[in-house]
Scaffold this active site. Structure first.
Site, PDB file in Angstrom:
ATOM      1  N   GLU A   1       0.730  -1.296   0.010  1.00  0.00           N
ATOM      2  CA  GLU A   1      -0.068  -0.146  -0.011  1.00  0.00           C
ATOM      3  C   GLU A   1       0.872   1.377   0.090  1.00  0.00           C
ATOM      4  OE1 GLU A   1      -2.743  -0.479   3.354  1.00  0.00           O
ATOM      5  OE2 GLU A   1      -4.069  -1.604   1.809  1.00  0.00           O
TER       6      GLU A   1
ATOM      7  N   GLU B   1      -5.397  -8.455  -1.263  1.00  0.00           N
ATOM      8  CA  GLU B   1      -6.122  -8.515   0.092  1.00  0.00           C
ATOM      9  C   GLU B   1      -7.652  -8.024  -0.038  1.00  0.00           C
ATOM     10  OE1 GLU B   1      -4.648  -5.597   2.997  1.00  0.00           O
ATOM     11  OE2 GLU B   1      -2.475  -5.906   2.651  1.00  0.00           O
TER      12      GLU B   1
HETATM   13  C1  BGP Z   1      -4.440  -2.699   4.969  1.00  0.00           C
HETATM   14  C2  BGP Z   1      -3.368  -3.456   5.223  1.00  0.00           C
HETATM   15  C3  BGP Z   1      -3.130  -4.696   5.982  1.00  0.00           C
HETATM   16  C4  BGP Z   1      -4.444  -4.966   6.854  1.00  0.00           C
HETATM   17  C5  BGP Z   1      -5.580  -4.272   6.153  1.00  0.00           C
HETATM   18  C6  BGP Z   1      -6.782  -4.273   7.136  1.00  0.00           C
HETATM   19  O1  BGP Z   1      -4.345  -1.464   4.911  1.00  0.00           O
HETATM   20  O2  BGP Z   1      -2.391  -3.650   4.125  1.00  0.00           O
HETATM   21  O3  BGP Z   1      -1.896  -4.840   6.698  1.00  0.00           O
HETATM   22  O4  BGP Z   1      -4.254  -4.800   8.181  1.00  0.00           O
HETATM   23  O5  BGP Z   1      -5.692  -3.321   5.411  1.00  0.00           O
HETATM   24  O6  BGP Z   1      -6.652  -3.258   7.817  1.00  0.00           O
HETATM   25  P1  BGP Z   1      -7.181  -3.430   9.456  1.00  0.00           P
HETATM   26  O7  BGP Z   1      -6.090  -4.540   9.727  1.00  0.00           O
HETATM   27  O8  BGP Z   1      -6.874  -2.335   9.918  1.00  0.00           O
HETATM   28  O9  BGP Z   1      -8.445  -3.778   9.511  1.00  0.00           O
END
Ligand code: BGP
Length: 469
Positions: free
Chosen positions: A170, A361
């Site tokens: 990201e 993701e």
């Molecule tokens: C993205 C990241 C992850 C992950 C995901 C979900 O921004 O790459 O590392 O954690 O989001 O976010 P969160 O864990 O805050 O729900």
């Protein structure tokens, strides 16, 4: 269903959110070890006990059990990151830490035992803390050399084991989260746009140098960029809103435009001029940027809206946030759910870049309840997660029908882990429940959720089961 035969089904995690063992076997501290409350709050001086990431879900010691469960679901690929500070504890050493390298050898071998291809992120929000404190992270040009050295070290070490790589997770989040994303220690409100974009420039050059090194060291490998994907819709059809949405979208595409096309986009000139930004860019930088990625990967959780009406309050969301969409519902954390947005975004990327895309993701963060069935098995009846993922995967199939070349899909947090934005454990994404709670209690035992069997079937049928009743 039309998923290609070699579609890479799998799941994703990041080292800092699951490994734990934050100071074992020579690992140095990373920025995450001093961020107990997530990205919005200032870091602590030293690691504190309330930082759930210090133990994570203890993947460092339990990786065999976890990978066996992923294999049972039929994963073709497993996305994980290498913790930079396990390999170079401070970040600026010349010699790597052998114990750190050996750990990932064991993890990758374990994946291969089940025929699972690891997909490796070089840097997932886990810059060595020393680099943040001493160099102010990516604000320093020296970071390019440190990162290149790290990347070359792991490419050389794992050249026979890893075919798929990603540079920075990201990468566009640095504009909102300069410390956790860019290792920039200067507080956000003291960071000028000039310094921020110079740091971004260094990071983009480093990313391109890693791409170049990967192509040289492992000619058969493929390396991609990774962006926080979030379509930005105009809140209304008013032309001013449409232009505002375009401007916000460009703040994000700015990164992939450079990583995919090898040069700054035309619109950057005006943006820099209007924001008083004058980049120091050497001829070597310009040449280095020409090493472009093989594919584009991204995270997708939600879409957002943009408006020129600044009285409208921004909603919650995955770091970038934005104006809420009145047509969409949201998760318990306020992230607006938009499966069709995924089809739209896949098409945008394909139209813009004509390169393969990879969803690395996607998933639903929710509060889960562990229940005991009549036969004594413990599980989570997470139909809400199944619905979320089915709706998104159906849209992936639609995008494939639209002609988009989609390489694969790795759901986020395939096993429960510590969340990134808020650093909690009650926000769960996994197919596998981990008995660990926000107060640090729990046995760390693993339990299969209902979605475990559901995803197993999706993979076994290469997506056919998505439309079977
Ligand atoms: C993205 C990241 C992850 C992950 C995901 C979900 O921004 O790459 O590392 O954690 O989001 O976010 P969160 O864990 O805050 O729900």
């Amino acid at each position: 269903m039309n998923f290609p035969k070699d579609f890479l089904w799998g799941g994703a995690v990041a080292a800092n959110q699951c490994e734990g063992a934050y100071d074992e076997d020579g690992k140095g501290l990373s920025v995450q070890d001093v961020a107990p409350k997530g990205w919005r709050e200032a870091p602590t001086k030293l690691p504190t006990e309330d930082n759930l990431k210090l133990v994570g879900i203890d993947f460092y010691h339990r990786y065999q059990e976890d990978i066996r469960l992923f294999a049972e679901m039929g994963f073709k690929t497993f996305r994980l990151s290498i913790a930079w500070s396990r390999i170079f504890p401070q970040g600026d050493e010349l010699e790597p830490n052998e114990a750190g390298l050996a750990f990932y050898d064991r993890v990758f071998d374990e994946c291969h035992k089940y025929g699972m291809e690891p997909l490796v992120t070089l840097s997932h929000y886990e810059t060595p803390l020393h680099l943040a404190r001493t160099y102010d992270g990516w604000r320093s040009r020296q970071m390019i050399d440190f990162f290149e050295h790290y990347a070359k070290t792991v490419f050389t070490r794992y050249q026979d084991k890893i075919k798929y790589w990603l540079t920075f997770n990201e990468i566009n989040s640095i504009t909102h989260a300069p410390f956790l994303s860019g290792g920039i220690h200067t507080p956000k409100d003291e960071l000028s746009k000039q310094d921020l974009y110079q740091a971004i420039h260094h990071e983009l050059v480093a990313s391109a140098k890693a791409v170049q090194a990967c192509h040289e060291i492992i000619p058969t490998a493929q390396i991609g960029c990774m962006i926080l994907g979030m379509p930005v819709y105009p809140l209304t059809p008013a032309p001013a809103d449409v232009l505002a949405a375009m401007a916000t979208e460009r703040e994000n595409f700015f990164f992939s435009d450079i990583q995919v096309r090898g040069a700054y986009p035309a619109y950057a000139k005006r943006f820099f001029k209007e924001n008083g930004i004058e980049l120091i860019m050497t001829p070597e930088d310009t040449a280095a940027l020409k090493a472009t990625v093989d594919f584009i990967s991204f995270s997708y959780y939600m879409s957002t809206c943009e408006s020129v009406d600044k009285t409208i309050e921004a909603g919650e969301g995955n770091i970038l946030g934005g104006v809420p969409n009145p047509y969409l519902k949201a998760s318990e954390w306020g992230w607006q759910i938009d499966p069709e947005g995924l089809r739209y975004y896949l098409n945008c990327l394909a139209d813009r870049y004509q390169k393969p895309v990879f969803i690395v993701e996607n998933g639903l963060g929710a509060v889960d309840e562990l229940v005991e069935l009549e036969d004594g098995t413990k599980t989570v009846l997470d139909d809400y997660r199944i619905d979320y993922m089915r709706d998104h995967l159906v849209q992936v199939s639609e995008a494939i029908e639209d002609g988009v070349e989609v390489m694969g899909y790795t759901s986020w947090g395939c096993i429960d882990l510590v969340s990134f934005t808020t650093a909690e454990l009650r926000k769960r994404y996994g197919f596998i429940y981990v008995d660990r709670n926000d107060d640090g209690s729990g046995s760390l035992a693993r339990y299969k959720k209902k979605s475990f069997n559901w995803y197993q079937e999706v993979i076994a049928t290469n997506g056919e089961s998505l439309v079977m009743k």
